[in-house]
Motif scaffolding. Structure first.
Motif, PDB file in Angstrom:
ATOM      1  N   GLY A  78       0.808  -1.218   0.000  1.00 31.06           N
ATOM      2  CA  GLY A  78       0.000   0.000   0.000  1.00 31.06           C
ATOM      3  C   GLY A  78       0.843   1.270   0.000  1.00 31.06           C
ATOM      4  N   THR A  79       2.105   1.165  -0.405  1.00 33.07           N
ATOM      5  CA  THR A  79       3.015   2.317  -0.386  1.00 33.07           C
ATOM      6  C   THR A  79       2.602   3.348  -1.429  1.00 33.07           C
ATOM      7  OG1 THR A  79       4.822   0.850   0.268  1.00 33.07           O
ATOM      8  CG2 THR A  79       5.430   3.040  -0.544  1.00 33.07           C
ATOM      9  N   VAL A  80       2.562   4.607  -1.000  1.00 26.61           N
ATOM     10  CA  VAL A  80       2.238   5.717  -1.902  1.00 26.61           C
ATOM     11  C   VAL A  80       3.491   6.565  -2.082  1.00 26.61           C
ATOM     12  CG1 VAL A  80       0.851   7.797  -2.229  1.00 26.61           C
ATOM     13  CG2 VAL A  80      -0.173   5.760  -1.175  1.00 26.61           C
ATOM     14  N   ARG A  81       3.835   6.859  -3.323  1.00 25.65           N
ATOM     15  CA  ARG A  81       4.972   7.752  -3.621  1.00 25.65           C
ATOM     16  C   ARG A  81       4.513   8.829  -4.593  1.00 25.65           C
ATOM     17  NH1 ARG A  81       7.870   2.778  -3.262  1.00 25.65           N
ATOM     18  NH2 ARG A  81       9.653   2.890  -1.828  1.00 25.65           N
ATOM     19  N   LYS A  82       4.883  10.069  -4.293  1.00 24.23           N
ATOM     20  CA  LYS A  82       4.508  11.196  -5.147  1.00 24.23           C
ATOM     21  C   LYS A  82       5.758  11.923  -5.631  1.00 24.23           C
ATOM     22  CE  LYS A  82      -0.038  12.010  -3.085  1.00 24.23           C
ATOM     23  NZ  LYS A  82      -0.947  13.008  -2.435  1.00 24.23           N
ATOM     24  N   ASN A  83       5.747  12.268  -6.907  1.00 21.76           N
ATOM     25  CA  ASN A  83       6.853  13.016  -7.532  1.00 21.76           C
ATOM     26  C   ASN A  83       8.212  12.383  -7.210  1.00 21.76           C
ATOM     27  OD1 ASN A  83       5.155  15.019  -8.684  1.00 21.76           O
ATOM     28  ND2 ASN A  83       5.020  16.011  -6.686  1.00 21.76           N
ATOM     29  N   THR A  98      12.230   8.402 -14.864  1.00 26.18           N
ATOM     30  CA  THR A  98      10.923   9.062 -14.840  1.00 26.18           C
ATOM     31  C   THR A  98      10.675   9.710 -13.477  1.00 26.18           C
ATOM     32  OG1 THR A  98       9.910   6.961 -14.186  1.00 26.18           O
ATOM     33  CG2 THR A  98       9.832   7.527 -16.527  1.00 26.18           C
ATOM     34  N   ILE A  99       9.743  10.640 -13.470  1.00 28.43           N
ATOM     35  CA  ILE A  99       9.200  11.171 -12.225  1.00 28.43           C
ATOM     36  C   ILE A  99       7.809  10.564 -12.074  1.00 28.43           C
ATOM     37  CG2 ILE A  99       8.448  13.224 -10.982  1.00 28.43           C
ATOM     38  CD1 ILE A  99      11.423  13.098 -11.247  1.00 28.43           C
ATOM     39  N   ASN A 100       7.589   9.807 -10.996  1.00 35.21           N
ATOM     40  CA  ASN A 100       6.393   8.978 -10.886  1.00 35.21           C
ATOM     41  C   ASN A 100       5.496   9.348  -9.703  1.00 35.21           C
ATOM     42  OD1 ASN A 100       7.595   7.579 -12.957  1.00 35.21           O
ATOM     43  ND2 ASN A 100       8.204   5.834 -11.710  1.00 35.21           N
ATOM     44  N   ASN A 101       4.211   9.097  -9.894  1.00 32.74           N
ATOM     45  CA  ASN A 101       3.242   9.019  -8.807  1.00 32.74           C
ATOM     46  C   ASN A 101       2.728   7.581  -8.805  1.00 32.74           C
ATOM     47  OD1 ASN A 101       3.110  11.760  -7.803  1.00 32.74           O
ATOM     48  ND2 ASN A 101       2.217  12.296  -9.768  1.00 32.74           N
ATOM     49  N   THR A 102       2.952   6.871  -7.709  1.00 35.71           N
ATOM     50  CA  THR A 102       2.574   5.459  -7.623  1.00 35.71           C
ATOM     51  C   THR A 102       1.707   5.247  -6.392  1.00 35.71           C
ATOM     52  OG1 THR A 102       4.781   4.965  -8.510  1.00 35.71           O
ATOM     53  CG2 THR A 102       3.471   3.104  -7.758  1.00 35.71           C
ATOM     54  N   PHE A 103       0.579   4.563  -6.563  1.00 37.30           N
ATOM     55  CA  PHE A 103      -0.316   4.358  -5.419  1.00 37.30           C
ATOM     56  C   PHE A 103      -1.194   3.130  -5.645  1.00 37.30           C
ATOM     57  CE2 PHE A 103      -1.884   7.573  -8.340  1.00 37.30           C
ATOM     58  CZ  PHE A 103      -3.134   7.092  -8.710  1.00 37.30           C
TER      59      PHE A 103
END
Length: 467
Positions: A78-83, A98-103
């Motif tokens: 459930g890890t959320v990563r922004k920018n 890349t610059i990612n938003n992952t959720f």
């Protein structure tokens, strides 16, 4: 659970919208199987959708373990990563940054999949590596700054005094005024002249990338991160110029202030500080007090940088320097283009004095360069060689250059066709040119921008004597 997220069965219009976005989108289901992979993501990773869809993500990318995949981290934990910046390899062995938003994707409290939205910065990353390794040896000294006006000579004399110390310098000036010339000249005149001069435009790259460029990284700081010194370390004992300092975010400005004050930096992902000895020269293209009011420049950083302040005048404030600058740029491009252009016409010089010069010295150079791409070997630059945006602002200059009142009769009794009028004007122009050059065909042709053969053809067509 698969039935809860059947994105491949979305309406074709929705899939078309997803494919038209300028960001990559990759979605996996609860088993880690790729169920949506839009066109932009395929472009970024240079992959065929057929090689990705309906396959496990671990079979597609070269991850040594699931821990390296942020999509799987979102899916499993459930890890959320922004920018977040990420560097990884496709199964073809191609490196991607890349610059990612992952959720994770949630349904009734359960993780049913994960999504990654990516912006490609692979090219920027490669360019930054080349730029970072290039020491950008300084090329300019104060002697090479063109100008004799009071406005520029006073600034030069003030800037020369900054060569005696290692204090931070803030150079203020509109775009195109030559701020980097002053920065390089200060470095060249200082005790650090034999050391590196490195310049970085802070507005050219996103914050997540500029931070790693400035401060460096250690291996393992993020996926794909390597041991890499930042610009502070590369400029050690030398000078680091930070262009458009007000484009940095407030947190990054705070980190920069700490580095300047403590003379220490910490690489991204590191636990230890590294001592640095770097002179900072920062530039800003607006009033710093206005930038402080707009919260684009930290007040404490401004006072720390502006120990020495250099204000570069606009070209409009130093009009007396235009003839010198014109001669300098014509000389530069004569050599580069192997031309022999003698100068500019009196009309063009008068126009240059009246023009506003929103792009300052850089705009003047570009206008001269552009004109010399349109010119004959030894022809003078005149109104017709100027760019459209300048001629549009000064339309009367063209009218005064053309003797239309004597060449074309606009009385209502004049029933000549346009072609007849054009032939008459052409005949008069050629006659005038021949008279000015004592009927020398070669010189007349050159003044008219024609070949000798072309002029002889026109003489015969118009019934003029070539003797």
């Amino acid at each position: 659970m698969n039935e809860l997220i059947t994105l491949p069965n979305l309406h074709p219009i929705y899939l078309q919208v997803l494919d038209s976005l300028d960001v990559g989108i990759h979605i996996v289901n609860h088993e880690g199987i790729s169920i949506l992979y839009n066109s932009k993501m395929a472009e970024i990773e240079d992959m065929d959708k057929r090689d990705v869809l309906n396959k496990n993500i671990m079979d597609i990318f070269l991850f040594s373990s699931e821990e390296e995949s942020r999509l799987l981290q979102a899916l499993r934990k459930g890890t959320v990563r922004k920018n977040a910046k990420q560097t990884y390899f496709t199964f073809k062995g191609q490196e991607i940054t890349t610059i990612n938003n992952t959720f994770p994707l949630m349904h009734e409290g359960l993780i049913i999949g994960a999504v990654e939205i990516a912006k490609d910065i692979t090219k920027l990353e490669r360019l930054s590596r080349v730029s970072a390794l290039d020491k950008q040896d300084t090329n300019y000294t104060f002697d090479q700054i063109v100008g004799e006006s009071t406005a520029i000579t006073e600034v030069i004399e003030g800037a020369k005094k900054a060569t005696r110390t290692t204090s931070s310098v803030l150079i203020m000036g509109k775009t195109g005024t030559g701020k980097e010339l002053f920065a390089q000249s200060i470095h060249s005149g200082s005790d650090r002249s034999s050391k590196a001069f490195i310049s970085q435009n802070c507005a050219a790259l996103p914050d997540t990338l500029i931070e790693s460029i400035l401060f460096g990284t250690v291996k393992g700081a993020f996926t794909g991160a390597t041991e890499h010194p930042g610009l502070f370390e590369q400029a050690n004992s030398g000078t680091l110029m930070l262009d458009e300092i007000n484009s940095l975010s407030a947190p990054l400005q705070a980190k920069l202030l700490r580095a300047i004050q403590e003379k220490k930096i910490r690489r991204i992902g590191d636990t230890k500080d590294r001592k640095i000895d770097v002179r900072i020269i920062a530039t800003i293209n607006e009033d710093p007090l206005s930038a402080i009011e707009k919260n684009t420049l930290r007040e404490d950083l401004y006072y720390r940088l502006s120990v020495v302040t250099v204000v570069v005048p606009t070209l409009k404030q130093r009009l007396d320097d235009i003839p010198l600058l014109v001669d300098h740029f014509i000389g530069k491009y004569n050599e580069r283009f192997q031309l022999n252009v003698p100068g500019i016409s009196e009309d063009v010089m008068n126009l240059f004095i009246q023009y506003d010069w929103p792009g300052n010295v850089r705009e003047l150079e570009h206008i001269i360069e552009g004109a010399m791409n349109l010119i004959n070997y030894d022809e003078e630059i005149d109104y017709t060689h100027l760019p459209t945006h300048v001629r549009t602002k000064f339309p009367l200059f063209e009218a005064t250059k053309k003797p239309t009142a004597t060449l074309v009769n606009h009385n209502s009794s004049d029933s000549k066709t346009l072609q007849e009028h054009m032939e008459r004007v052409e005949k008069l122009y050629i006659e005038q040119s021949l008279k000015q050059h004592n009927n020398n065909i070669t010189r007349a042709a050159k003044s008219l921008g024609l070949s000798r053969q072309s002029l002889q053809y026109r003489l015969k067509k118009l019934g003029l004597s070539s003797q």
